[in-house]
Scaffold this motif. Structure first.
Motif, PDB file in Angstrom:
ATOM      1  N   LEU A  70      60.258  59.056  -0.422  1.00 44.92           N
ATOM      2  CA  LEU A  70      59.737  57.715  -0.171  1.00 44.92           C
ATOM      3  C   LEU A  70      59.169  57.586   1.235  1.00 44.92           C
ATOM      4  O   LEU A  70      58.194  56.882   1.453  1.00 44.92           O
ATOM      5  CB  LEU A  70      60.842  56.679  -0.407  1.00 44.92           C
ATOM      6  CG  LEU A  70      61.143  56.410  -1.878  1.00 44.92           C
ATOM      7  CD1 LEU A  70      62.357  55.523  -2.015  1.00 44.92           C
ATOM      8  CD2 LEU A  70      59.946  55.781  -2.557  1.00 44.92           C
TER       9      LEU A  70
ATOM     10  N   ASP B  58      65.250  61.582  -2.509  1.00 46.87           N
ATOM     11  CA  ASP B  58      64.705  60.231  -2.626  1.00 46.87           C
ATOM     12  C   ASP B  58      64.246  59.682  -1.284  1.00 46.87           C
ATOM     13  O   ASP B  58      63.151  59.133  -1.158  1.00 46.87           O
ATOM     14  CB  ASP B  58      65.716  59.284  -3.276  1.00 46.87           C
ATOM     15  CG  ASP B  58      67.095  59.412  -2.652  1.00 46.87           C
ATOM     16  OD1 ASP B  58      67.206  60.063  -1.607  1.00 46.87           O
ATOM     17  OD2 ASP B  58      68.053  58.850  -3.204  1.00 46.87           O
ATOM     18  N   THR B  59      65.073  59.845  -0.262  1.00 46.48           N
ATOM     19  CA  THR B  59      64.686  59.305   1.047  1.00 46.48           C
ATOM     20  C   THR B  59      63.444  59.997   1.595  1.00 46.48           C
ATOM     21  O   THR B  59      62.485  59.352   2.009  1.00 46.48           O
ATOM     22  CB  THR B  59      65.842  59.461   2.040  1.00 46.48           C
ATOM     23  OG1 THR B  59      66.987  58.788   1.533  1.00 46.48           O
ATOM     24  CG2 THR B  59      65.466  58.873   3.379  1.00 46.48           C
TER      25      THR B  59
ATOM     26  N   ASP C   1      57.471  50.543  -3.627  1.00 48.51           N
ATOM     27  CA  ASP C   1      58.104  51.738  -3.056  1.00 48.51           C
ATOM     28  C   ASP C   1      59.021  51.382  -1.896  1.00 48.51           C
ATOM     29  O   ASP C   1      60.120  51.943  -1.762  1.00 48.51           O
ATOM     30  CB  ASP C   1      57.024  52.718  -2.579  1.00 48.51           C
ATOM     31  CG  ASP C   1      56.443  53.548  -3.714  1.00 48.51           C
ATOM     32  OD1 ASP C   1      57.041  53.577  -4.796  1.00 48.51           O
ATOM     33  OD2 ASP C   1      55.378  54.152  -3.520  1.00 48.51           O
TER      34      ASP C   1
ATOM     35  N   HIS D  13      62.957  52.003  -1.776  1.00 49.67           N
ATOM     36  CA  HIS D  13      63.581  52.745  -0.671  1.00 49.67           C
ATOM     37  C   HIS D  13      64.758  51.958  -0.094  1.00 49.67           C
ATOM     38  O   HIS D  13      65.835  52.513   0.154  1.00 49.67           O
ATOM     39  CB  HIS D  13      62.530  53.012   0.396  1.00 49.67           C
ATOM     40  CG  HIS D  13      63.078  53.511   1.691  1.00 49.67           C
ATOM     41  ND1 HIS D  13      63.776  54.688   1.815  1.00 49.67           N
ATOM     42  CD2 HIS D  13      63.033  52.977   2.938  1.00 49.67           C
ATOM     43  CE1 HIS D  13      64.134  54.873   3.072  1.00 49.67           C
ATOM     44  NE2 HIS D  13      63.698  53.842   3.774  1.00 49.67           N
TER      45      HIS D  13
ATOM     46  N   ARG E 115      68.883  53.100  -0.334  1.00 46.20           N
ATOM     47  CA  ARG E 115      69.748  53.299   0.826  1.00 46.20           C
ATOM     48  C   ARG E 115      70.930  52.331   0.806  1.00 46.20           C
ATOM     49  O   ARG E 115      72.040  52.685   1.215  1.00 46.20           O
ATOM     50  CB  ARG E 115      68.948  53.103   2.126  1.00 46.20           C
ATOM     51  CG  ARG E 115      67.744  54.017   2.268  1.00 46.20           C
ATOM     52  CD  ARG E 115      68.028  55.453   1.870  1.00 46.20           C
ATOM     53  NE  ARG E 115      69.155  56.033   2.582  1.00 46.20           N
ATOM     54  CZ  ARG E 115      69.798  57.118   2.191  1.00 46.20           C
ATOM     55  NH1 ARG E 115      69.439  57.733   1.086  1.00 46.20           N
ATOM     56  NH2 ARG E 115      70.795  57.588   2.903  1.00 46.20           N
TER      57      ARG E 115
END
Length: 1086
Positions: free
Chosen positions: A933, A929-930, A708, A712, A716
């Protein structure tokens, strides 16, 4: 049985926090906070009020450097119902306060002998010994309180759980204290004006370079008491300690007699010298101006008692047993633990603290009211506080006692040869040596603020002896000294020259208020009983930087920022808690004395000046935790992103250590996969990195977290590269209309990039500072460690898949299966639609609980590993210098610190690494997503509203109208978790807005649908096992610093024990003392 349920220890407590930010007009400058300590109704139900003359209001306080808790002894209570089964006739409440979060408070009671009894001294055990609290009453009752530590390997060390381990009675003492060996740490702080070597290590500043000697004092619990009648006795705990659940035995010596005459001793202190000898410094009642130093040795000599169980022929002193590495005294204690060992006391040296030539001895009196050894100088430095004035002379009985002034002195000893007449000569040709004391500091202090007036006593209300007029205490590192005078006046000095730092006054009436220094002596704590309010008060005052510096010009912010930085480094080197430095820094920043960014810049510069990468690797994790805690409350977007990056580094360190400890052969972990050839990587034997079978379920969750975290980072970085590609295209488009000859103009559009010109984009320049994880690509140490752990994760997933397909442990492994469409919740259940005997459906088989419960397939893990492998290979040849120092800059930015330097990675490099693999990257579901996570990894931005309101140190926000929160029951953490807090009539921002801000901080509810993710909002992620659990599993403990929770531990006497095998209990026991993410201590969730 819960140790807190004993009849003499059953108490609850409440604390009301007075926040200086809310009551600036009532709180003095430099006050960190003050709270009132109240007993719960259950313990005060039968308490009665007696006349002031019939009770003692004396209070004592001690600050534990390791745990960062404050023990406060308050007034003696009287039971209104004799023979009550709830409380004894008399008791003294002991409050255990966590200053970082004072709503977390515990209390227990110690038995008193009368209403006039009180706690004379309270002291935490030395940092090198197990945690224990020594409480000595004036009337001779001494108790030892410890945390439960005997039981399963994963027995939690609960900060609020204490039990009485031992008790004894003794005569009225002038000192009762712990003994420990000579401290290896010495305060050698450099002056701001002195030139320093940029490559010098801080170990040279703070750790003593004394050579190791053969005679040392071991690390064990030992108490020395010196009575007013001049008797010395030792009590110590069994060594080696018992391994079972039974409490250790305690032993004691006989009483050795100090030759002090019938009048006894009025003040004393004890210390273990560098050679392992026990020295006692005392002041005789019949000669109060003289300080005498005795050495205490085993032997009959002048001992008062000697009744061994076996016959021992002794002389004075005894011949020590041959224990290599032990001083004679502890060797005797351990050799004859079951025997009453005699003690022999003999005079070593003495000095006169005061000689008066201005008045006749019958009318001018001087006496030493308190003495103290410098704990870092091994008995060679003594501080003394002297009382000047008149006393009741036998020639004039009508003359009452009065105090005209005080003197604070520092004495230092040295060995000098004895001058002999030549006719005596010497046996070996060398003259004999003697100990000579020399006065280094002598400060005169007026008795009152009005120098023309003194302190006069009522003849019917005289102090019992000089020792009740003043006390002197050193900080643990010897850098500061506090002198507490009669009527609550306190003066604090610093350095070997006793430079005045600050002074304040505590309203304790005719008593003295002896403060307790914090771990790094940045703060001092005082406790007293407020008779007007009828409650005990605890006040923490900032010592560094002082609110009102005395005797010196106003120092610059840079000077204080360097001084604060040194305290942080001292805490990291010594291994004590650093919260007190954080509290002082934030308070000083609010008052405009320093800036938080300036302190961080000094810390970064000091870190990067360490001589080797090994030094930086040793302290990088601690510095990450310090900076994250310092930045709590910052709303700046770039600061929030930097904090997330530092927490990601701490998380990766935790995951890596957990995986390494679970391997059968930890050395088999491939150190540098990016440097290995394709042949080595493809032919690597997965059995070489095998995990112990009992720990496979634990490591499954750790593997999910590593993947994970990598996902992440890659997500980004993809956004980072995409943004810069867009900017570059726009720049080219804009420039094409203003160029000649086909040569493009490389100046960006100001509407896009501002006034800056186009340059090589680097994460080091602070470009797009609000994007988390982007900076981490420049951290070569982080990148390489993540790649190493991903290599392990890939093989771990392959081995899981192989076992799954071969049918081994089909039931356990099937519970981990996640179908390609993600039709499962977070609970480990069989995928709906599948049968136990069926083969899995075609398509990738996802294992584990990562990616919001969807799991990862082996192919997806391989893709993530290949991306990191390619990034490591493309960046390994780049230069990675250490960042340039920002100290002295006018615009300091919060940045990461780097162990091995930072890369300058261009967006083109990132795109080249990501491009071939992006089509096969795992999808992150429908949520943001950010935010998803971050929630998965439990990474906390520093400005979460719900977290700010529960930190005692108010965040450095721009809002000045936030009222003080109030809870009806501070011990009830349920209100803390549900945000059900009453903010009084003033009100706060609406609850709906606060909840939205909290969700935004987590990245929740920012997309159209969270899918099945919303179904697990009621569960909690265990910070130790990194897996999601319901609230009914085990006993939950929370970290008092970051509020993360775990149920992986076992509590004493708990009926709900987690289902763990012996190996798993050992594996989670690494974090039984503190949180792995921030170093905070555990308290039980109510």
């Amino acid at each position: 049985m819960n140790p807190m349920k004993e009849s003499e220890a059953e108490a609850e407590a409440a604390a009301t926090v007075n926040d200086p930010m809310m009551e600036e007009e009532e709180v003095e400058a430099g006050t960190v906070f003050d709270i009132s300590l109240e007993q719960s109704p259950s313990t005060s139900l039968h308490k009665i009020t007696v006349h002031e003359s019939m009770r003692s209001n004396f209070s004592a306080v001690a600050w534990c450097a390791k745990l960062n808790v404050i023990a406060c002894a308050t007034e003696t209570c009287v039971n209104g119902i004799p023979r009550s089964s709830v409380n004894p006739w008399f008791w003294i409440p002991i409050h255990i306060v966590i200053p970082e979060r004072p709503t977390e408070i515990a209390a227990f009671n110690v038995v008193a002998d009368s209403s006039l009894d009180s706690v004379q001294s309270i002291q935490w055990s030395p940092i090198c010994c197990p945690r224990a609290l020594l409480i000595a009453n004036f009337q001779g009752r001494v108790t030892i309180w410890t945390q439960p530590s005997r039981g399963p390997p994963n027995l939690v060390i609960d900060t609020n759980c204490w039990q009485r381990e031992h008790e004894w009675r003794q005569e009225t003492a002038v000192v009762t204290k712990w003994l420990s060996g000579a401290s290896p740490y010495r305060w050698l702080s450099s002056k701001a004006s002195a030139p320093t070597d940029s490559k010098s290590t801080f170990v040279e500043k703070f750790i003593s370079q004394q050579p190791e000697t053969s005679a040392r004092w071991p690390k064990f619990l030992c108490v020395c008491s010196v009575s007013q009648s001049g008797k010395v006795q030792l009590h110590w705990s069994q060594r080696p300690p018992t391994q079972n659940a039974t409490p250790p035995k305690w032993f004691c010596t006989s009483k050795g007699l100090i030759e002090c005459g019938p009048s006894g001793i009025i003040a004393a202190d004890a210390i273990i010298t560098d050679s392992g000898m026990l020295h006692v410094a005392g002041v005789l009642a019949f000669s109060p101006a003289t300080v005498i130093v005795w050495v205490v040795l085993p032997g009959q000599g002048n001992g008062l008692e000697f009744s061994p169980k076996t016959s021992i022929t002794t002389s004075a002193p005894l011949s020590p047993p041959n224990w290599i590495g032990f001083a004679p005294l502890p060797a005797f204690l351990f050799s004859w633990q079951d025997q009453s060992i005699p003690l022999h006391c003999s005079t070593v040296s003495n000095f006169s603290a005061y000689v008066s030539s201005e008045a006749a001895p019958s009318t001018q009196c001087c006496g030493v009211a308190g003495v103290a050894f410098d704990p870092t100088r091994g008995g060679s430095v003594i501080a003394a506080v002297v009382v000047e004035g008149k006393y009741m002379s036998p020639h004039d009985p009508d003359e009452s006692l009065s105090i005209t002034g005080w003197r604070v002195q520092r004495w230092e000893s040295s060995f000098q040869p004895v001058v002999l007449n030549p006719i005596f000569g010497s046996m070996d040709g060398n003259p004999p040596m003697r100990t000579v004391w020399e006065s280094k500091v002598d400060i005169s202090i007026p008795a009152t603020d009005d120098k023309s007036k003194g302190i006069h006593f009522n003849p019917f209300d005289l102090p019992k002896y000089l020792g009740t007029l003043a006390r002197v205490v050193f900080s643990a590192q010897g850098g500061e000294i506090a002198v507490a005078f009669f009527q609550g006046r306190v003066r604090i000095f610093s350095g070997s020259n006793f430079e005045p730092v600050t002074n304040y006054e505590i309203n304790v009436g005719s008593s003295i208020s002896v403060p307790a220094f914090s771990a790094t002596s940045c703060c001092s704590a005082s406790v007293w009983h407020d008779t007007s309010k009828g409650e005990a008060m605890l006040k923490i005052i900032r010592v560094l930087p002082p609110p009102f510096p005395i005797g010196q010009e106003k120092a610059t912010s840079s000077t204080w920022e360097h001084a604060i930085s040194e305290r942080f480094w001292f805490s990291l080197l010594v291994g004590v808690d650093w919260w007190d430095v954080v509290g002082c820094t934030q308070r000083a920043a609010e008052e405009g004395i320093v800036s938080v960014n300036g302190v961080i810049a000094v810390l970064d510069a000091d870190f990067h000046s360490l001589p080797t990468a090994q030094h930086r690797q040793q302290y990088c994790l601690g510095l990450d935790m310090i900076k994250c805690r310092l930045l709590v409350g910052s709303n700046a977007q770039e600061v929030r992103a930097t904090v997330l990056d530092m927490q990601a580094r701490v998380l990766l360190d935790m995951l890596g250590k957990g995986i390494e400890s679970a391997l059968i052969n930890p050395s088999a972990l491939l150190p540098d996969p990016w440097q290995a050839s394709e042949e080595i990587l493809s032919n690597f034997d997965m059995e070489e990195m095998a995990v112990e079978p009992e720990l496979t379920p634990c490591i499954q969750a750790y593997v999910d977290s590593v993947i994970d975290l990598a996902s992440h980072l890659i997500t980004r970085l993809r956004h980072y590269a995409k943004i810069f590609r867009t900017l570059a295209n726009q720049a080219v488009t804009v420039a094409s209309g203003s160029t000649s000859g086909g040569v493009p103009n490389l100046t960006l559009n100001p509407s896009i990039s501002g006034p800056s010109s186009l340059m090589l984009i680097s994460i080091n320049t602070g470009t797009f500072p609000g994007t988390p994880a982007v900076r981490l690509i420049g951290d070569c140490h982080f990148l390489h460690r993540l790649c190493q752990l991903l290599f392990f994760c890939f093989f771990f997933k392959r081995s899981q898949l192989a076992r799954y397909k071969s049918g081994l442990r089909r039931t356990a492994e099937t519970s981990l299966v996640r179908s390609n469409d993600g039709q499962t919740g977070r609970d480990r259940q069989i995928v709906p639609g599948s049968k136990g005997g069926e083969e899995p459906s075609p398509g990738p088989v996802r294992l584990g609980n990562g990616n919001a419960g969807q799991g990862y397939s082996v192919e997806e893990v391989k893709v993530i590993f290949q991306v990191l492998l390619d990034l490591c290979r493309r960046t390994s040849g780049l230069q990675h210098p250490l960042p340039v120092s920002q100290v002295g800059s006018s615009n300091i930015q919060v940045q990461l610190h780097y162990i091995e330097g930072s890369y300058t990675v261009l967006p083109e490099v990132v795109e080249a690494s990501l491009g071939p693999y992006m089509q096969n990257m795992p999808r992150l579901g429908d949520a943001d997503d950010t935010g998803l996570l971050l929630r998965e990894l439990q990474l906390h931005p520093p400005a979460e509203e719900w977290h700010q309101l529960n930190m005692f140190v108010r965040p450095c926000t721009d809002s000045n109208d936030t009222p003080k929160p109030f809870r009806s029951n501070p011990l009830d953490s349920r209100s803390l978790e549900s945000n059900d807090i009453d903010y009084g009539t003033n009100g706060l921002r609406p609850k709906k807005r606060r909840m939205i801000e909290r969700d935004a901080a987590f990245g929740l509810n920012t997309s159209l649908g969270l899918g099945a993710y919303l179904g697990i909002m009621g569960s909690r992620r265990d910070v130790i096992t990194t897996s999601w659990k319901t609230g009914l599993e085990g006993v939950w403990y929370k970290c008092i610093r970051c509020m993360r929770q775990t149920s992986a531990f076992t509590s004493l006497g708990s009926a709900n024990i987690p289902h763990q095998n012996e190996r798993e209990s050992w594996w989670v026991s690494r974090w039984a003392y503190s949180c792995p993410m921030c170093g905070g201590r555990w308290v039980r969730v109510v």
